[in-house]
Design an enzyme around this catalytic site. Structure first.
Site, PDB file in Angstrom:
ATOM      1  N   HIS A   1       5.954   7.368 -27.953  1.00  0.00           N
ATOM      2  CA  HIS A   1       4.996   8.307 -27.384  1.00  0.00           C
ATOM      3  C   HIS A   1       5.205   9.725 -27.919  1.00  0.00           C
ATOM      4  O   HIS A   1       4.270  10.389 -28.359  1.00  0.00           O
ATOM      5  CB  HIS A   1       5.111   8.280 -25.858  1.00  0.00           C
ATOM      6  CG  HIS A   1       4.265   9.285 -25.149  1.00  0.00           C
ATOM      7  ND1 HIS A   1       2.883   9.200 -25.133  1.00  0.00           N
ATOM      8  CD2 HIS A   1       4.585  10.417 -24.459  1.00  0.00           C
ATOM      9  CE1 HIS A   1       2.399  10.236 -24.459  1.00  0.00           C
ATOM     10  NE2 HIS A   1       3.405  10.990 -24.039  1.00  0.00           N
TER      11      HIS A   1
ATOM     12  N   ARG B   1      -3.874  21.327 -15.189  1.00  0.00           N
ATOM     13  CA  ARG B   1      -2.893  20.289 -15.493  1.00  0.00           C
ATOM     14  C   ARG B   1      -3.196  19.601 -16.822  1.00  0.00           C
ATOM     15  O   ARG B   1      -2.288  19.141 -17.508  1.00  0.00           O
ATOM     16  CB  ARG B   1      -2.834  19.235 -14.371  1.00  0.00           C
ATOM     17  CG  ARG B   1      -1.848  18.140 -14.657  1.00  0.00           C
ATOM     18  CD  ARG B   1      -1.459  17.324 -13.441  1.00  0.00           C
ATOM     19  NE  ARG B   1      -0.457  16.335 -13.809  1.00  0.00           N
ATOM     20  CZ  ARG B   1       0.240  15.598 -12.957  1.00  0.00           C
ATOM     21  NH1 ARG B   1       0.027  15.750 -11.676  1.00  0.00           N
ATOM     22  NH2 ARG B   1       1.121  14.736 -13.381  1.00  0.00           N
TER      23      ARG B   1
ATOM     24  N   HIS C   1      -2.649   9.612 -28.196  1.00  0.00           N
ATOM     25  CA  HIS C   1      -2.995   8.327 -27.583  1.00  0.00           C
ATOM     26  C   HIS C   1      -3.780   7.460 -28.559  1.00  0.00           C
ATOM     27  O   HIS C   1      -3.609   6.244 -28.596  1.00  0.00           O
ATOM     28  CB  HIS C   1      -3.819   8.535 -26.317  1.00  0.00           C
ATOM     29  CG  HIS C   1      -2.994   8.955 -25.133  1.00  0.00           C
ATOM     30  ND1 HIS C   1      -3.555   9.302 -23.936  1.00  0.00           N
ATOM     31  CD2 HIS C   1      -1.655   9.056 -24.973  1.00  0.00           C
ATOM     32  CE1 HIS C   1      -2.592   9.621 -23.077  1.00  0.00           C
ATOM     33  NE2 HIS C   1      -1.434   9.499 -23.688  1.00  0.00           N
TER      34      HIS C   1
ATOM     35  N   HIS D   1      -2.009  15.033 -26.880  1.00  0.00           N
ATOM     36  CA  HIS D   1      -2.002  13.679 -26.301  1.00  0.00           C
ATOM     37  C   HIS D   1      -3.276  12.896 -26.597  1.00  0.00           C
ATOM     38  O   HIS D   1      -3.240  11.676 -26.671  1.00  0.00           O
ATOM     39  CB  HIS D   1      -1.768  13.739 -24.795  1.00  0.00           C
ATOM     40  CG  HIS D   1      -0.337  14.016 -24.423  1.00  0.00           C
ATOM     41  ND1 HIS D   1       0.342  15.135 -24.850  1.00  0.00           N
ATOM     42  CD2 HIS D   1       0.551  13.303 -23.680  1.00  0.00           C
ATOM     43  CE1 HIS D   1       1.581  15.101 -24.352  1.00  0.00           C
ATOM     44  NE2 HIS D   1       1.727  14.002 -23.651  1.00  0.00           N
TER      45      HIS D   1
ATOM     46  N   GLU E   1      -5.158  16.951 -11.611  1.00  0.00           N
ATOM     47  CA  GLU E   1      -5.702  17.240 -12.927  1.00  0.00           C
ATOM     48  C   GLU E   1      -7.202  17.494 -12.925  1.00  0.00           C
ATOM     49  O   GLU E   1      -7.959  16.879 -13.658  1.00  0.00           O
ATOM     50  CB  GLU E   1      -5.354  16.094 -13.898  1.00  0.00           C
ATOM     51  CG  GLU E   1      -5.536  16.522 -15.349  1.00  0.00           C
ATOM     52  CD  GLU E   1      -4.892  15.562 -16.342  1.00  0.00           C
ATOM     53  OE1 GLU E   1      -3.726  15.205 -16.125  1.00  0.00           O
ATOM     54  OE2 GLU E   1      -5.548  15.206 -17.321  1.00  0.00           O
TER      55      GLU E   1
ATOM     56  N   ARG F   1       0.809  -1.236   0.000  1.00  0.00           N
ATOM     57  CA  ARG F   1       0.000   0.000   0.000  1.00  0.00           C
ATOM     58  C   ARG F   1       0.833   1.272   0.000  1.00  0.00           C
ATOM     59  O   ARG F   1       0.375   2.324   0.444  1.00  0.00           O
ATOM     60  CB  ARG F   1      -0.981   0.006   1.175  1.00  0.00           C
ATOM     61  CG  ARG F   1      -1.958  -1.157   1.139  1.00  0.00           C
ATOM     62  CD  ARG F   1      -3.168  -0.919   2.022  1.00  0.00           C
ATOM     63  NE  ARG F   1      -3.947  -2.146   2.101  1.00  0.00           N
ATOM     64  CZ  ARG F   1      -3.801  -3.059   3.071  1.00  0.00           C
ATOM     65  NH1 ARG F   1      -2.938  -2.850   4.034  1.00  0.00           N
ATOM     66  NH2 ARG F   1      -4.536  -4.143   3.040  1.00  0.00           N
TER      67      ARG F   1
ATOM     68  N   ASN G   1      -1.506  17.982 -21.669  1.00  0.00           N
ATOM     69  CA  ASN G   1      -1.816  16.920 -22.617  1.00  0.00           C
ATOM     70  C   ASN G   1      -2.055  17.430 -24.034  1.00  0.00           C
ATOM     71  O   ASN G   1      -2.703  16.755 -24.835  1.00  0.00           O
ATOM     72  CB  ASN G   1      -3.032  16.130 -22.135  1.00  0.00           C
ATOM     73  CG  ASN G   1      -2.696  15.311 -20.904  1.00  0.00           C
ATOM     74  OD1 ASN G   1      -1.625  14.727 -20.819  1.00  0.00           O
ATOM     75  ND2 ASN G   1      -3.597  15.286 -19.943  1.00  0.00           N
TER      76      ASN G   1
ATOM     77  N   LYS H   1       2.330  11.083 -11.919  1.00  0.00           N
ATOM     78  CA  LYS H   1       1.438  10.158 -12.637  1.00  0.00           C
ATOM     79  C   LYS H   1       2.160   8.833 -12.836  1.00  0.00           C
ATOM     80  O   LYS H   1       3.262   8.803 -13.390  1.00  0.00           O
ATOM     81  CB  LYS H   1       1.048  10.731 -13.996  1.00  0.00           C
ATOM     82  CG  LYS H   1      -0.018  11.806 -13.916  1.00  0.00           C
ATOM     83  CD  LYS H   1      -0.561  12.075 -15.312  1.00  0.00           C
ATOM     84  CE  LYS H   1      -1.620  13.164 -15.288  1.00  0.00           C
ATOM     85  NZ  LYS H   1      -2.134  13.443 -16.644  1.00  0.00           N
TER      86      LYS H   1
ATOM     87  N   GLU I   1       7.947  16.912 -26.275  1.00  0.00           N
ATOM     88  CA  GLU I   1       7.375  17.432 -25.020  1.00  0.00           C
ATOM     89  C   GLU I   1       8.003  18.768 -24.647  1.00  0.00           C
ATOM     90  O   GLU I   1       7.352  19.631 -24.066  1.00  0.00           O
ATOM     91  CB  GLU I   1       7.561  16.413 -23.882  1.00  0.00           C
ATOM     92  CG  GLU I   1       6.893  15.060 -24.111  1.00  0.00           C
ATOM     93  CD  GLU I   1       5.378  15.048 -23.845  1.00  0.00           C
ATOM     94  OE1 GLU I   1       4.814  16.104 -23.475  1.00  0.00           O
ATOM     95  OE2 GLU I   1       4.764  13.977 -24.041  1.00  0.00           O
TER      96      GLU I   1
ATOM     97  N   LYS J   1       6.476  22.338 -15.839  1.00  0.00           N
ATOM     98  CA  LYS J   1       5.686  21.210 -15.363  1.00  0.00           C
ATOM     99  C   LYS J   1       5.443  21.312 -13.858  1.00  0.00           C
ATOM    100  O   LYS J   1       4.329  21.086 -13.381  1.00  0.00           O
ATOM    101  CB  LYS J   1       6.385  19.893 -15.688  1.00  0.00           C
ATOM    102  CG  LYS J   1       5.636  18.686 -15.152  1.00  0.00           C
ATOM    103  CD  LYS J   1       5.307  17.656 -16.159  1.00  0.00           C
ATOM    104  CE  LYS J   1       4.327  16.649 -15.601  1.00  0.00           C
ATOM    105  NZ  LYS J   1       4.335  15.393 -16.348  1.00  0.00           N
TER     106      LYS J   1
END
Lengths: 368, 368
Positions: free
Chosen positions: A262, A238, A249, A245, A234, A118, A242, A140, A182, A224
């Protein structure tokens, strides 16, 4: 060495940028609480850097976990092998997981750290430009699901990020370019002057000039860190990170993870976002073309895969995490240096963007 | 209906205890943000209660995800089927996952909620006594790993816990007993007067007397909420909730998940913790026997599996989450009603505890 801070209250942490940080035992020790560390790396990076890092950690019980390389392995089976390694070596909840590699390693090692018993401590040592300027900062973590990228994961902040510029010397040129996608993104979404700097320095960046790389990485990480500090989970700004993206994606999912890098998918996706922003009347054709040219000069693809139809895009985008109550939100540019996240656009503009002949658009650009 | 509060700052949430809460649309709606809900249940509970709950949620897009029943399925493959169900029905990050079932369902649905798109809302509707008094409160979620129980998971708090006492009417007697093991635990670790109350009410509890059940559940949840509120991430006092669990987990792991019910393993493990506390001179033989008798009267096993040697126990306990830097911490009783977590005990006492002939101990007890 430059030090930046990601400001998240009790979960704040430093980003160190410099050359040779991999060997800095004292710097590492500052962020390790227990006596055990597990270095998670992949088959490409491990032969280059793992033993150097292990040597810097020789005062600890070090477990080495080497994963197969590539986005195609960013799945549960690979994640499970991290848990196997931790449990076989009896790591307890005071252990520290160190991610040594690119974004895939950082995402998986971070998610493993978030879930192991955990939650245990975790340090990012990103070795690719992409992970240094993007994925290693902000917490993330996660893995892909056959039905969508990064659909399973956690927000989980590291104790520290160590960016060793020297590790870029072994990075393939194609991956350096992917990272530049990026870097360019930060200019487009929140730092218009940085676009001018990049136009001036693109060639020396690609030649791995140390000073230029340090500036580009620090400026990207600052952007960032600022955005993540304002909106960790987000719920708002935030999401502007993207840019490109959502389209990107869709490309990655459709082509199969790992076929397009990517950053390459983000580059083509950014071109689509530029085109749509232009169609909405927010940026001029010249501004759109300025962005496309910079991506081209970084050695990036600027045309989406010709086998992808508008229907393919819509299908993949429907499961994007930015869908809320059925509405697809997109990151678009109000102007160069200012992004917005919005579901308030004409459906026609999206259709037209998906139907655009990008090959023709780019060819005409070459003539300009 | 009784309402308790788990006090965790911005992540505080209510526990509702009453009869018929499953059908209470307004109560449910108070804790649902978006338009989508996913009910996660199992093959045993779903035929009994799933459609009733779905009916109470008829204003939402409801996805039903029915898992196989039992601890043996508390693994990644089953968890994956929750993600499959959410993605196939295109649940976005404003969805709410509702756990309808026992502890295994709550742990898995909660962990799925923690990880799906890096975290979505989640409501616990526990239908077993064990989950009502223990696992549904406090935010521990996770799955088992072949090398250890609950080794992969997250601390993730629900929006609310709805305890419908009426659902106990369909619970097998063996599982009711398993739940009573955790109820008795609260008396042993922090509420000595509750032990007296349980001695008086054990028979009516096992006959499902509504008032007695409500009292026992509320008093257990209050104890748990108090401890969790003081120590959410188990850096200290929360570990006392694991009385009997370190020995018990070893039993569950050794016998194969699901062969012994969790509460049954905890019961035998609690007997071992009582014995060890006695050997350390902290509680008397009479106090130890008082605890054992109460567990017996609840219909629980009080003797560990005869095939387990001290070496088996030590091997399994070495990977317990309470191991820190190689030291095994145990939850023991300073006196009835006061537990401590300690690594400060004579190794001999542990060896002697693991070597005790519990069958003989309990037989002699029967003669008392």
């Amino acid at each position: 060495m430059q030090t930046l801070q990601v400001d998240l209250g009790t979960r704040s942490y430093p980003i160190y940028i410099g050359s040779g940080l991999l060997d800095d035992s004292a710097l590492l020790a500052r962020h390790i609480a227990g006596r055990q560390v597990a270095i998670v790396s992949n088959e490409t990076v491990a032969p280059l850097y793992l033993e150097r890092l292990a040597q810097a950690l020789k005062d600890y019980q070090v477990t080495r976990i080497v994963l197969p390389d590539g986005e195609a392995h960013k799945n549960w089976e690979t994640l499970q092998s991290i848990f196997d390694g931790l449990l076989q070596a009896r790591h307890d909840r005071r252990t520290t997981v160190i991610a040594l590699g690119g974004g895939v390693i950082g995402d998986m090692a971070g998610f493993a750290a978030a879930c192991y018993q955990r939650g245990v401590n975790f340090i990012q040592v990103p070795t690719t430009l992409l992970s240094q300027v993007d994925s290693s900062v902000g917490g993330k973590t996660g893995i892909n699901h056959p039905l969508g990228k990064n659909m399973v994961g956690a927000f989980y902040q590291p104790q520290a990020v160590l960016i060793d510029i020297a590790s870029l010397s072994t990075l393939p040129a194609r991956e350096l370019s992917a990272g530049l996608a990026e870097v360019i993104k930060y200019g487009l979404i929140c730092d218009e002057p940085f676009l001018g700097w990049l136009e001036t320095h693109m060639d020396v960046l690609r030649e791995l000039d140390n000073a230029a790389l340090t500036t580009a990485i620090a400026r990207s990480c600052e952007a960032k860190a600022r955005v993540v500090g304002a909106d960790e989970r987000e719920s708002g700004i935030r999401a502007t990170l993207n840019l490109g993206h959502t389209f990107g994606h869709a490309i990655e999912t459709h082509m199969g993870y790992g076929v397009w890098l990517h950053g390459e998918a983000v580059s083509a996706g950014t071109v689509m976002a530029l085109e749509m922003s232009h169609r909405l009347g927010w940026i001029s054709a010249a501004e759109r073309d300025r962005g496309i040219r910079l991506l081209q000069r970084a050695g990036l693809p600027v045309v989406p895969p010709k086998e992808m139809t508008p229907e393919h895009f819509l299908e993949h985008m429907a499961v994007d995490k930015k869908v809320l109550d059925g509405q697809l939100r997109l990151v678009l540019l109000k102007r160069l240096g200012e992004a917005v996240v919005t579901a308030d656009y004409a459906q026609d503009a999206l259709q037209a963007t998906l139907s655009t002949d990008y090959r023709a658009l780019v060819e005409q650009l070459g003539d300009a």
